[in-house]
Scaffold this active site. Sequence first.
Site, PDB file in Angstrom:
ATOM      1  N   MET A 151       2.101  -4.055  19.847  1.00  0.00           N
ATOM      2  CA  MET A 151       2.335  -2.642  19.558  1.00  0.00           C
ATOM      3  C   MET A 151       3.267  -2.021  20.588  1.00  0.00           C
ATOM      4  O   MET A 151       4.259  -1.376  20.242  1.00  0.00           O
ATOM      5  CB  MET A 151       1.000  -1.895  19.506  1.00  0.00           C
ATOM      6  CG  MET A 151       1.128  -0.432  19.114  1.00  0.00           C
ATOM      7  SD  MET A 151       1.799  -0.187  17.457  1.00  0.00           S
ATOM      8  CE  MET A 151       0.386  -0.679  16.459  1.00  0.00           C
ATOM      9  N   VAL A 193      -2.297   0.660  25.340  1.00  0.00           N
ATOM     10  CA  VAL A 193      -3.165  -0.348  25.935  1.00  0.00           C
ATOM     11  C   VAL A 193      -4.385  -0.570  25.042  1.00  0.00           C
ATOM     12  O   VAL A 193      -4.509  -0.001  23.966  1.00  0.00           O
ATOM     13  CB  VAL A 193      -3.596   0.056  27.364  1.00  0.00           C
ATOM     14  CG1 VAL A 193      -2.373   0.240  28.245  1.00  0.00           C
ATOM     15  CG2 VAL A 193      -4.445   1.325  27.364  1.00  0.00           C
ATOM     16  N   SER A 246      -5.497   4.551  17.713  1.00  0.00           N
ATOM     17  CA  SER A 246      -5.583   4.641  16.256  1.00  0.00           C
ATOM     18  C   SER A 246      -6.822   5.399  15.795  1.00  0.00           C
ATOM     19  O   SER A 246      -6.900   5.810  14.638  1.00  0.00           O
ATOM     20  CB  SER A 246      -5.589   3.241  15.635  1.00  0.00           C
ATOM     21  OG  SER A 246      -6.672   2.481  16.135  1.00  0.00           O
ATOM     22  N   HIS A 272       0.601   7.937  16.940  1.00  0.00           N
ATOM     23  CA  HIS A 272      -0.004   6.756  16.329  1.00  0.00           C
ATOM     24  C   HIS A 272       1.037   6.009  15.515  1.00  0.00           C
ATOM     25  O   HIS A 272       1.459   6.450  14.440  1.00  0.00           O
ATOM     26  CB  HIS A 272      -1.176   7.187  15.442  1.00  0.00           C
ATOM     27  CG  HIS A 272      -1.836   6.061  14.714  1.00  0.00           C
ATOM     28  ND1 HIS A 272      -2.536   6.235  13.545  1.00  0.00           N
ATOM     29  CD2 HIS A 272      -1.901   4.722  14.987  1.00  0.00           C
ATOM     30  CE1 HIS A 272      -2.991   5.075  13.128  1.00  0.00           C
ATOM     31  NE2 HIS A 272      -2.623   4.144  13.985  1.00  0.00           N
TER      32      HIS A 272
END
Length: 748
Positions: A343, A419, A448, A469
């Site tokens: 991510m 993280v 999220s 997000h």
Amino acid sequence: MINYNVDTDGIATITWDMPNRTMNVLNEGSIQAYAEALQKALKDDKVKGVILTSGKDSFIAGADLDMLLNADTSDAVKLTDQFSQLQKLFRSQETGGKPIVAAINGTALGGGFEICLASHYRIAAANPKTRVGQPEVKLGLLPGAGGTQRIPRLIGVMNAAPILLEGKDQTVDQAKGLGLIHEVVPAGELLPRAKAWLMAENKETVVPAYAGKSGKPIDSRAVQPWDKPGFKTPGFPGGQVWSPPGVQTFIGGNAMIAGKTNGVYPAPRAIMSCVYEGLQLPFDTALKVETRYFVSLLRGPVARSMIRTLFFGLQEANKLARRPKGVAKQEYKKIGVLGAGLMGAGIATVSVQAGLDIVLVDRDQAAADKGKAHIADELGKLAKRGRLTPDKVEAMLGKVTATPDFGALKGCDLVIEAVFENRDVKAEATKKAEAALDPKAVFASNTSTLPITGLAEASSRPDHFIGLHFFSPVEKMPLVEIIVGKKTSPETLARSMDFVQKIRKTPIVVNDSRGFFTSRVCGAFITEGHRLLKEGVPAPMIENCARFAGMPVGPLSLNDEVAIDLSWKIMDQTKRDAEAAGQKYEGSGADDVLELMVKKLERFGRKNGKGFYDYPADGKKRLWPDLGKHFPADPRWLYGEGDEKRAKEDEIRKRLLYVQAVDTARCLEGNVLTDPQDGDVGSIMGLGFAPQTGGAISLIDQVGVREFVSECDELARKYGKQFEVPKLLRDMAAKGESFYGKRTAKAA
């Protein structure tokens, strides 16, 4: 709107240049103005030929979608007559007896390209950014001004299929290679070359097919190929649809449509029918067939819903319609990303592509370097496709600093934390980053599910704290959900939206809550899949019903992608938070599915190659064969034929969509969402929610609020409280209201 000029050589130039618009569009005013200019040229004996061009950077962007969205569709006959007028206008253009050249100076899409197709010659200015094509299918429509008939007659059905059925646009060079454009010339030579073609002497004459036996020969350049005697559609022996290659083409085409759309999109089927029927008919009759199919699509709910969300909704989001007023635009130069996993590295990749300097921080140098290697790999893929040069890749990688040192964040305008999804880990990262940041820098969490207001408690300046997000994979997913905490300032929101626009993503803005909007609704979809599995619905049936409802993947496959152990951790964290607050934790009714998969079977999803699916070395995933041992199929779902079988499948499809729509309505009622359009854009762009519905809120409008409430009440009675509708929907049903129209039914 239309400038008309005739030079001394008798060449008329009709220039589209609509005032107060950045692009030309086809609407009632511009069509009328163009019709008058065209007829003036065709009736003037001094005019030898006509050039069509544009006074703007683009040619014509297509039909005015606002006109289509607001069209009165109650009278099909009237609507058919209205839209047949454009067909007649373009037909008069190509049968007027004078050669017409389309001088395509920029992008020409939809009706804007159809006006070119109705010209006898097409010359385009060389520009790698120019696109031509027919994107109507992407909005639930078909080309309604002759595109389904002219393109196959020019280049054959096989070559026309991607343009018509998938809406794939073409560069001018690609279009020339296909035969849709005759010439590509430097921009400065466009109009001179168009005039030269018209002025060139041509002794070849032909009697057009539409003139009949008594017709007089005219300049062959002023006659379209399909109007010349003996014309045959290319690609088929004798031009016959019923030739063996023709039959094979349409059988294969129908199979392709079924495979790609799962039968939920009416437009591709209508396009295929238009082409199939039209190629067997005289050209003018074929145009009437096209108009009827166009009107049938326009009168249906799919096109209107898709236009509203996938054009107007997206347009508003990308133009930052929800951005707080009065805040100066933030110009970004350098950002930090905490966490170099998939991510974090993905966020860094799209950011460096936008020209930003990146500081990528992780726990040690090896982890940070691994993240930078991911960036290099993604940029390398673009280079292999010819979208980046090797030098550009090296320059971009030179803008990425991978380090375990939080001090390197100094000078960053924004830091995004990506993280591990744990409150304590995130709090530690926040404090370390803020120690190095300018007090005015924005700090964003990519969580999220964890509420932003709670995460901001670790910040010394919660007014500069916000949620961003992203969705995985970041490089491909277009949406960013911006979450506003209780102390987030309007300035921080505005600056965050500027960043999302900078990296060319689509933002939606939501207020803080657990799971926000997208994760919450995604969870509702996945959990309903778990409930179905527990009820004894076979896993293949669950997954296939989801796809045939319009979802890109089934709930079990999606859970594998987002990680089953992550779902379990979210469930466990939610339970702990409820207990810490002295509240009773109410499970989903399927928590034991997660417990079994994660704690007992250690099947975490794609991440460890074991989930509801197996992921063998050959890369072809398949449902885990032993799934049925843990979740045996109930015979009542296995048996039945015909209407009984279809009813069962319909109910499963309905459950998988309605559970998401109900939760989206709850988000509106609870002010998590502040506008229905954000719910629609977010559900499609972030979750892949059945695009043919226009989104989770548009689905409710399509069904009708009152009918939707009634059906949900029945589902709640049979399957549980997840289908209990909020008061908002009951009140709307009682008043006969809808989300996108004031009233849809007589009030109860």
